[in-house]
Design a protein around this motif. Structure first.
Motif, PDB file in Angstrom:
ATOM      1  N   TRP A  89       0.818  -1.164  -0.065  1.00  0.00           N
ATOM      2  CA  TRP A  89       0.049  -0.023   0.006  1.00  0.00           C
ATOM      3  C   TRP A  89       0.893   1.366   0.140  1.00  0.00           C
ATOM      4  CZ3 TRP A  89      -3.759   3.252  -0.772  1.00  0.00           C
ATOM      5  CH2 TRP A  89      -4.054   4.296  -0.225  1.00  0.00           C
ATOM      6  N   GLN A  90       1.900   1.314   0.901  1.00  0.00           N
ATOM      7  CA  GLN A  90       2.832   2.413   0.761  1.00  0.00           C
ATOM      8  C   GLN A  90       3.361   2.692  -0.455  1.00  0.00           C
ATOM      9  OE1 GLN A  90       3.827   4.540   3.406  1.00  0.00           O
ATOM     10  NE2 GLN A  90       1.680   3.771   4.474  1.00  0.00           N
ATOM     11  N   TRP A  91       3.760   1.790  -1.179  1.00  0.00           N
ATOM     12  CA  TRP A  91       4.218   1.789  -2.549  1.00  0.00           C
ATOM     13  C   TRP A  91       3.348   2.352  -3.726  1.00  0.00           C
ATOM     14  CZ3 TRP A  91       3.257  -0.372  -7.460  1.00  0.00           C
ATOM     15  CH2 TRP A  91       4.061  -0.176  -8.379  1.00  0.00           C
ATOM     16  N   PHE A  92       2.089   1.953  -3.503  1.00  0.00           N
ATOM     17  CA  PHE A  92       1.046   2.487  -4.177  1.00  0.00           C
ATOM     18  C   PHE A  92       0.478   3.860  -3.881  1.00  0.00           C
ATOM     19  CE2 PHE A  92      -3.628   2.576  -5.085  1.00  0.00           C
ATOM     20  CZ  PHE A  92      -3.615   2.668  -6.425  1.00  0.00           C
ATOM     21  N   ALA A  93       0.677   4.264  -2.637  1.00  0.00           N
ATOM     22  CA  ALA A  93       0.311   5.520  -2.161  1.00  0.00           C
ATOM     23  C   ALA A  93       1.466   6.404  -2.678  1.00  0.00           C
ATOM     24  CB  ALA A  93       0.471   5.397  -0.706  1.00  0.00           C
ATOM     25  N   THR A  94       2.723   6.100  -2.933  1.00  0.00           N
ATOM     26  CA  THR A  94       3.519   7.034  -3.328  1.00  0.00           C
ATOM     27  C   THR A  94       3.225   7.210  -4.876  1.00  0.00           C
ATOM     28  OG1 THR A  94       5.026   5.300  -3.991  1.00  0.00           O
ATOM     29  CG2 THR A  94       5.497   6.189  -1.993  1.00  0.00           C
ATOM     30  N   LEU A  95       2.678   6.248  -5.640  1.00  0.00           N
ATOM     31  CA  LEU A  95       2.266   6.626  -6.994  1.00  0.00           C
ATOM     32  C   LEU A  95       0.985   7.430  -6.965  1.00  0.00           C
ATOM     33  CD1 LEU A  95       2.747   3.057  -8.742  1.00  0.00           C
ATOM     34  CD2 LEU A  95       4.145   4.869  -8.879  1.00  0.00           C
ATOM     35  N   MET A 120      -2.998  12.379   2.003  1.00  0.00           N
ATOM     36  CA  MET A 120      -2.393  11.082   2.009  1.00  0.00           C
ATOM     37  C   MET A 120      -2.099  10.634   3.602  1.00  0.00           C
ATOM     38  SD  MET A 120      -1.052   8.595   0.198  1.00  0.00           S
ATOM     39  CE  MET A 120      -1.286   9.595  -1.124  1.00  0.00           C
ATOM     40  N   PRO A 121      -2.024  11.168   4.601  1.00  0.00           N
ATOM     41  CA  PRO A 121      -2.267  10.689   6.076  1.00  0.00           C
ATOM     42  C   PRO A 121      -3.473  10.318   6.255  1.00  0.00           C
ATOM     43  CG  PRO A 121      -0.956  12.969   6.007  1.00  0.00           C
ATOM     44  CD  PRO A 121      -1.553  12.731   4.693  1.00  0.00           C
ATOM     45  N   LEU A 122      -4.352  10.751   5.689  1.00  0.00           N
ATOM     46  CA  LEU A 122      -5.818  10.258   5.943  1.00  0.00           C
ATOM     47  C   LEU A 122      -5.953   8.700   5.479  1.00  0.00           C
ATOM     48  CD1 LEU A 122      -8.047  13.513   5.855  1.00  0.00           C
ATOM     49  CD2 LEU A 122      -7.247  12.276   7.929  1.00  0.00           C
ATOM     50  N   LEU A 123      -5.485   8.811   3.911  1.00  0.00           N
ATOM     51  CA  LEU A 123      -5.263   7.470   3.367  1.00  0.00           C
ATOM     52  C   LEU A 123      -4.658   6.336   3.929  1.00  0.00           C
ATOM     53  CD1 LEU A 123      -5.136   8.683  -0.122  1.00  0.00           C
ATOM     54  CD2 LEU A 123      -7.382   8.062   0.923  1.00  0.00           C
ATOM     55  N   ASN A 124      -3.348   6.691   4.689  1.00  0.00           N
ATOM     56  CA  ASN A 124      -2.772   5.689   5.514  1.00  0.00           C
ATOM     57  C   ASN A 124      -3.557   5.114   6.672  1.00  0.00           C
ATOM     58  OD1 ASN A 124      -0.402   5.803   3.744  1.00  0.00           O
ATOM     59  ND2 ASN A 124       0.332   7.722   4.467  1.00  0.00           N
ATOM     60  N   ILE A 125      -4.095   6.366   7.326  1.00  0.00           N
ATOM     61  CA  ILE A 125      -4.792   5.826   8.563  1.00  0.00           C
ATOM     62  C   ILE A 125      -6.013   5.011   8.062  1.00  0.00           C
ATOM     63  CG2 ILE A 125      -6.594   6.864  10.278  1.00  0.00           C
ATOM     64  CD1 ILE A 125      -4.800   9.400  10.364  1.00  0.00           C
ATOM     65  N   LEU A 126      -6.688   5.238   6.958  1.00  0.00           N
ATOM     66  CA  LEU A 126      -7.780   4.210   6.377  1.00  0.00           C
ATOM     67  C   LEU A 126      -7.431   2.724   6.091  1.00  0.00           C
ATOM     68  CD1 LEU A 126     -10.737   3.967   5.562  1.00  0.00           C
ATOM     69  CD2 LEU A 126     -10.178   4.796   3.141  1.00  0.00           C
ATOM     70  N   ALA A 127      -6.162   2.764   5.696  1.00  0.00           N
ATOM     71  CA  ALA A 127      -5.455   1.491   5.202  1.00  0.00           C
ATOM     72  C   ALA A 127      -5.309   0.780   6.613  1.00  0.00           C
ATOM     73  CB  ALA A 127      -4.107   1.673   4.600  1.00  0.00           C
ATOM     74  N   LEU A 128      -4.761   1.397   7.574  1.00  0.00           N
ATOM     75  CA  LEU A 128      -4.583   0.982   9.039  1.00  0.00           C
ATOM     76  C   LEU A 128      -5.815   0.549   9.576  1.00  0.00           C
ATOM     77  CD1 LEU A 128      -1.664   3.123  10.331  1.00  0.00           C
ATOM     78  CD2 LEU A 128      -1.468   0.754   9.446  1.00  0.00           C
ATOM     79  N   VAL A 136      -6.685  14.814  14.451  1.00  0.00           N
ATOM     80  CA  VAL A 136      -5.710  15.580  14.276  1.00  0.00           C
ATOM     81  C   VAL A 136      -4.874  15.890  13.015  1.00  0.00           C
ATOM     82  CG1 VAL A 136      -3.183  15.991  15.003  1.00  0.00           C
ATOM     83  CG2 VAL A 136      -4.835  14.775  16.642  1.00  0.00           C
ATOM     84  N   GLU A 137      -5.140  15.025  12.084  1.00  0.00           N
ATOM     85  CA  GLU A 137      -4.636  15.311  10.655  1.00  0.00           C
ATOM     86  C   GLU A 137      -5.619  16.028  10.115  1.00  0.00           C
ATOM     87  OE1 GLU A 137      -1.955  14.655   9.393  1.00  0.00           O
ATOM     88  OE2 GLU A 137      -1.238  13.473  11.044  1.00  0.00           O
ATOM     89  N   ILE A 138      -6.896  16.108  10.291  1.00  0.00           N
ATOM     90  CA  ILE A 138      -7.968  16.974   9.682  1.00  0.00           C
ATOM     91  C   ILE A 138      -7.755  18.225  10.053  1.00  0.00           C
ATOM     92  CG2 ILE A 138     -10.439  17.281   9.562  1.00  0.00           C
ATOM     93  CD1 ILE A 138     -10.698  14.264   9.596  1.00  0.00           C
ATOM     94  N   GLY A 139      -7.372  18.479  11.421  1.00  0.00           N
ATOM     95  CA  GLY A 139      -7.152  19.751  11.883  1.00  0.00           C
ATOM     96  C   GLY A 139      -5.775  20.420  11.281  1.00  0.00           C
ATOM     97  N   LYS A 140      -4.914  19.553  10.635  1.00  0.00           N
ATOM     98  CA  LYS A 140      -3.870  20.347   9.991  1.00  0.00           C
ATOM     99  C   LYS A 140      -4.197  20.460   8.512  1.00  0.00           C
ATOM    100  CE  LYS A 140      -0.526  17.804  12.839  1.00  0.00           C
ATOM    101  NZ  LYS A 140       0.673  16.844  12.795  1.00  0.00           N
TER     102      LYS A 140
END
Length: 346
Positions: free
Chosen positions: A209-215, A226-234, A275-279
């Motif tokens: 997923w991390q490799w696909f996220a960089t694409l 992207m941080p929110l997408l990483n949280i969704l994957a987790l 926290v990420e949404i607030g940023k």
């Protein structure tokens, strides 16, 4: 009707069963007892179970050192813990001799229907083999080494490679050992290889997923989301891992296992997501673009020609080039005229 005497542990798992068909049976540590209890706090011949004239079974203490304690009856909740010397046995009675527990059940009592095997059992059996576990761990180590190599801007030394491989493998071993220990204590089943394979598979999926996220970030500039997408994957991966670990290591009901596997990680990840949404709206001095070097083959969109890009740049500022030049010319003429007036005045 016969009497079944079960030796159980503190989590109510049966360790041994004895069937009493005769008129008398003794309980103790000696090898000639009908029920042999391996407990140093139990006398050689601790107690006896006899059948009376009515066909009922009676438990008697034979002058033991530590006595007999009636703990409960799982069929009759009104039974309270008490010390006993002689007791008319009811089906479902649970007693303590020394530090060991025995349960009495008559053979006429019905048993609940069989529970079907979960479909995950087949997957766990295939994962809990040494070749699969070792292969997955090797893949995780190789992938970690490759990602560390391509992200390094300096010379990649062999000491760094050893550290990357060691950290990846040790992390997997610690996770598997922790859950195997919990399972050994709670269910008396470790399933170490299954936990190790599950952790390694999850690590591989998240790395993919991390490799696909960089694409995605490279093509669509998703730096803020992207941080929110990483949280969704987790939020998808961690509950699956936690459910598998709880299934293998804990004795809890299926619905509670599902609820705990989802709510515990989601509560923590929900706080991180807030926290990420607030940023998202915060100002940053650096442009939010992908800084990773990738081949043009990874570009999914058609590149925009340079001439078209330059032609569209004035629209970014809502100011036309002609209008800007006219304003600049009028300003220069006005400045020269004011200069002439100053000279004439002098």
């Amino acid at each position: 009707m016969a009497l079944i005497i079960e030796e159980i542990n503190r989590v109510h798992r049966v360790g041994a069963r004895y069937r009493l068909d005769g008129e008398r049976a003794t309980i103790g540590r000696c090898y000639d007892n009908a029920v042999m209890v391996e407990d140093p706090h139990v006398d050689a011949v601790h107690a006896e179970v006899v059948r009376d004239e009515d066909g009922c079974y009676v438990l008697r203490d034979l002058g033991s050192l530590n006595g007999i304690r009636l703990l409960r009856n799982f069929r009759d909740k009104s039974v309270k813990p008490t010390n006993i010397r002689e007791h008319l046995i009811e089906s479902g009675d649970e007693i303590q001799v020394g530090k060991s527990r025995l349960r009495f059940i008559d053979t006429d009592m019905s048993v609940p229907p069989a529970i079907p095997l979960h479909s995950a059992e087949t997957i766990f059996d295939r994962l809990a083999t040494p070749p699969v576990a070792v292969a997955l761990c090797v893949l995780v180590a190789a992938l970690s080494l490759w990602m560390a190599y391509i992200s390094s801007t300096s010379e990649f030394k062999w000491t760094g490679a050893v550290q990357v491989i060691t950290d990846a493998v040790i992390g997997l071993l610690i996770y598997a050992a922790a859950w195997a220990f919990i399972g050994k204590v709670v269910k008396h089943e470790s399933h170490f290889l299954a936990h190790l394979s599950i952790a390694a598979a999850a690590a591989l999926i998240y790395a993919a997923w991390q490799w696909f996220a960089t694409l995605l970030n490279f093509n669509f500039t998703l730096h803020q989301v992207m941080p929110l997408l990483n949280i969704l994957a987790l939020a998808i991966l961690i509950p699956v891992m936690l459910w598998c670990a709880a299934y293998l290591a804990l004795n809890i009901a299926p619905h509670w296992r599902l609820v705990a596997s989802i709510l515990l990680p989601w509560c923590f990840l929900g706080f991180v997501a807030a926290v990420e949404i607030g940023k998202v709206g915060e100002f940053t001095g650096a442009p939010e673009v992908s800084k990773e070097l990738k081949s043009k083959d990874f570009l999914w969109r058609k590149p925009e020609p340079l001439d078209e890009f330059l032609a569209s740049t004035p629209a970014l500022f809502d100011i036309s080039i002609e209008e800007s030049e006219n304003k600049r010319g009028k300003s220069s003429k006005k400045s020269s005229a004011e200069g002439d007036l100053d000279i004439q005045g002098e």
